[in-house]
Scaffold this motif. Structure first.
Motif, PDB file in Angstrom:
ATOM      1  N   LEU A   1     -13.841  85.799  18.682  1.00 55.07           N
ATOM      2  CA  LEU A   1     -14.222  86.898  17.798  1.00 55.07           C
ATOM      3  C   LEU A   1     -15.727  86.912  17.558  1.00 55.07           C
ATOM      4  O   LEU A   1     -16.359  87.965  17.549  1.00 55.07           O
ATOM      5  CB  LEU A   1     -13.465  86.792  16.471  1.00 55.07           C
ATOM      6  N   GLY A   2     -16.307  85.756  17.388  1.00 52.22           N
ATOM      7  CA  GLY A   2     -17.754  85.663  17.212  1.00 52.22           C
ATOM      8  C   GLY A   2     -18.506  86.162  18.424  1.00 52.22           C
ATOM      9  O   GLY A   2     -19.503  86.882  18.307  1.00 52.22           O
ATOM     10  N   ARG A   3     -18.023  85.815  19.603  1.00 53.48           N
ATOM     11  CA  ARG A   3     -18.668  86.290  20.834  1.00 53.48           C
ATOM     12  C   ARG A   3     -18.541  87.792  20.996  1.00 53.48           C
ATOM     13  O   ARG A   3     -19.474  88.465  21.411  1.00 53.48           O
ATOM     14  CB  ARG A   3     -18.057  85.586  22.038  1.00 53.48           C
ATOM     15  N   VAL A   4     -17.378  88.331  20.665  1.00 51.47           N
ATOM     16  CA  VAL A   4     -17.168  89.784  20.772  1.00 51.47           C
ATOM     17  C   VAL A   4     -18.080  90.522  19.801  1.00 51.47           C
ATOM     18  O   VAL A   4     -18.696  91.533  20.156  1.00 51.47           O
ATOM     19  CB  VAL A   4     -15.686  90.143  20.529  1.00 51.47           C
TER      20      VAL A   4
ATOM     21  N   ALA B   1     -21.664  90.312  21.112  1.00 53.48           N
ATOM     22  CA  ALA B   1     -21.858  91.183  22.269  1.00 53.48           C
ATOM     23  C   ALA B   1     -21.836  92.650  21.866  1.00 53.48           C
ATOM     24  O   ALA B   1     -22.511  93.480  22.483  1.00 53.48           O
ATOM     25  CB  ALA B   1     -20.785  90.912  23.316  1.00 53.48           C
ATOM     26  N   SER B   2     -21.055  92.997  20.831  1.00 51.85           N
ATOM     27  CA  SER B   2     -20.990  94.395  20.411  1.00 51.85           C
ATOM     28  C   SER B   2     -22.346  94.885  19.914  1.00 51.85           C
ATOM     29  O   SER B   2     -22.663  96.071  20.057  1.00 51.85           O
ATOM     30  CB  SER B   2     -19.929  94.575  19.335  1.00 51.85           C
ATOM     31  N   LEU B   3     -23.154  94.004  19.361  1.00 53.90           N
ATOM     32  CA  LEU B   3     -24.502  94.376  18.941  1.00 53.90           C
ATOM     33  C   LEU B   3     -25.298  94.904  20.126  1.00 53.90           C
ATOM     34  O   LEU B   3     -25.935  95.955  20.045  1.00 53.90           O
ATOM     35  CB  LEU B   3     -25.202  93.162  18.320  1.00 53.90           C
ATOM     36  N   PHE B   4     -25.256  94.203  21.248  1.00 52.01           N
ATOM     37  CA  PHE B   4     -26.012  94.615  22.422  1.00 52.01           C
ATOM     38  C   PHE B   4     -25.391  95.844  23.090  1.00 52.01           C
ATOM     39  O   PHE B   4     -26.101  96.713  23.587  1.00 52.01           O
ATOM     40  CB  PHE B   4     -26.101  93.459  23.417  1.00 52.01           C
ATOM     41  N   ILE B   5     -24.080  95.902  23.112  1.00 51.44           N
ATOM     42  CA  ILE B   5     -23.417  97.044  23.744  1.00 51.44           C
ATOM     43  C   ILE B   5     -23.695  98.324  22.974  1.00 51.44           C
ATOM     44  O   ILE B   5     -24.018  99.360  23.574  1.00 51.44           O
ATOM     45  CB  ILE B   5     -21.905  96.772  23.864  1.00 51.44           C
ATOM     46  N   LEU B   6     -23.597  98.281  21.663  1.00 53.40           N
ATOM     47  CA  LEU B   6     -23.875  99.476  20.864  1.00 53.40           C
ATOM     48  C   LEU B   6     -25.345  99.873  20.942  1.00 53.40           C
ATOM     49  O   LEU B   6     -25.673 101.065  20.979  1.00 53.40           O
ATOM     50  CB  LEU B   6     -23.452  99.251  19.415  1.00 53.40           C
TER      51      LEU B   6
END
Length: 127
Positions: free
Chosen positions: A7-10, A13-18
């Motif tokens: 969950l921490g990795r997701v 990663a969502s910070l960079f994807i968004l």
């Protein structure tokens, strides 16, 4: 513990994807404001290089990053007391670090290929 790590990795990663999605949407059909600014700076650089050197730059994958870094982040055209100087210098250093990481990756890729070629095939054992 494994789920919390996942969950921490997701979330990380969502910070960079968004952020990438937002930057992609800002480009629009014509490349957005960054493309317009880059086009004027690139034309000035292209004219000066062609008049001084008289040669055409070859097409290499890493070369666009190396060429566009000093064009896009021209901190040297601003005095140190302006706020744009610090912002452009920071972006320039980040792009320079990315160039270094790409060179490191290319070096590691070549060394792995050389190591794989040097490995001997294992001999089969007979019973």
């Amino acid at each position: 513990m494994g789920f919390v790590s996942f969950l921490g990795r997701v979330l990380f990663a969502s910070l960079f994807i968004l952020s990438a999605r937002q930057m992609y949407n800002e480009f629009g059909a014509d490349g957005g404001p960054a493309a317009k600014e880059f086009a004027t700076k690139f034309s000035v650089l292209q004219k000066s290089l062609s008049s001084v050197l008289g040669v055409r730059v070859p097409d290499v994958d890493l070369l666009p990053l190396v060429l566009t870094t000093p064009i896009l982040y021209d901190f040297y055209n601003y005095p140190r007391d302006e706020p744009q100087y610090g912002l452009l210098l920071n972006e320039f250093l980040q792009s320079t670090a990315l160039c270094g990481a790409l060179l490191f990756f290319i070096g590691m890729k070549n060394s792995i290929l050389k190591r794989q070629l040097k490995k001997k095939t294992p001999k089969t054992k007979t019973v």
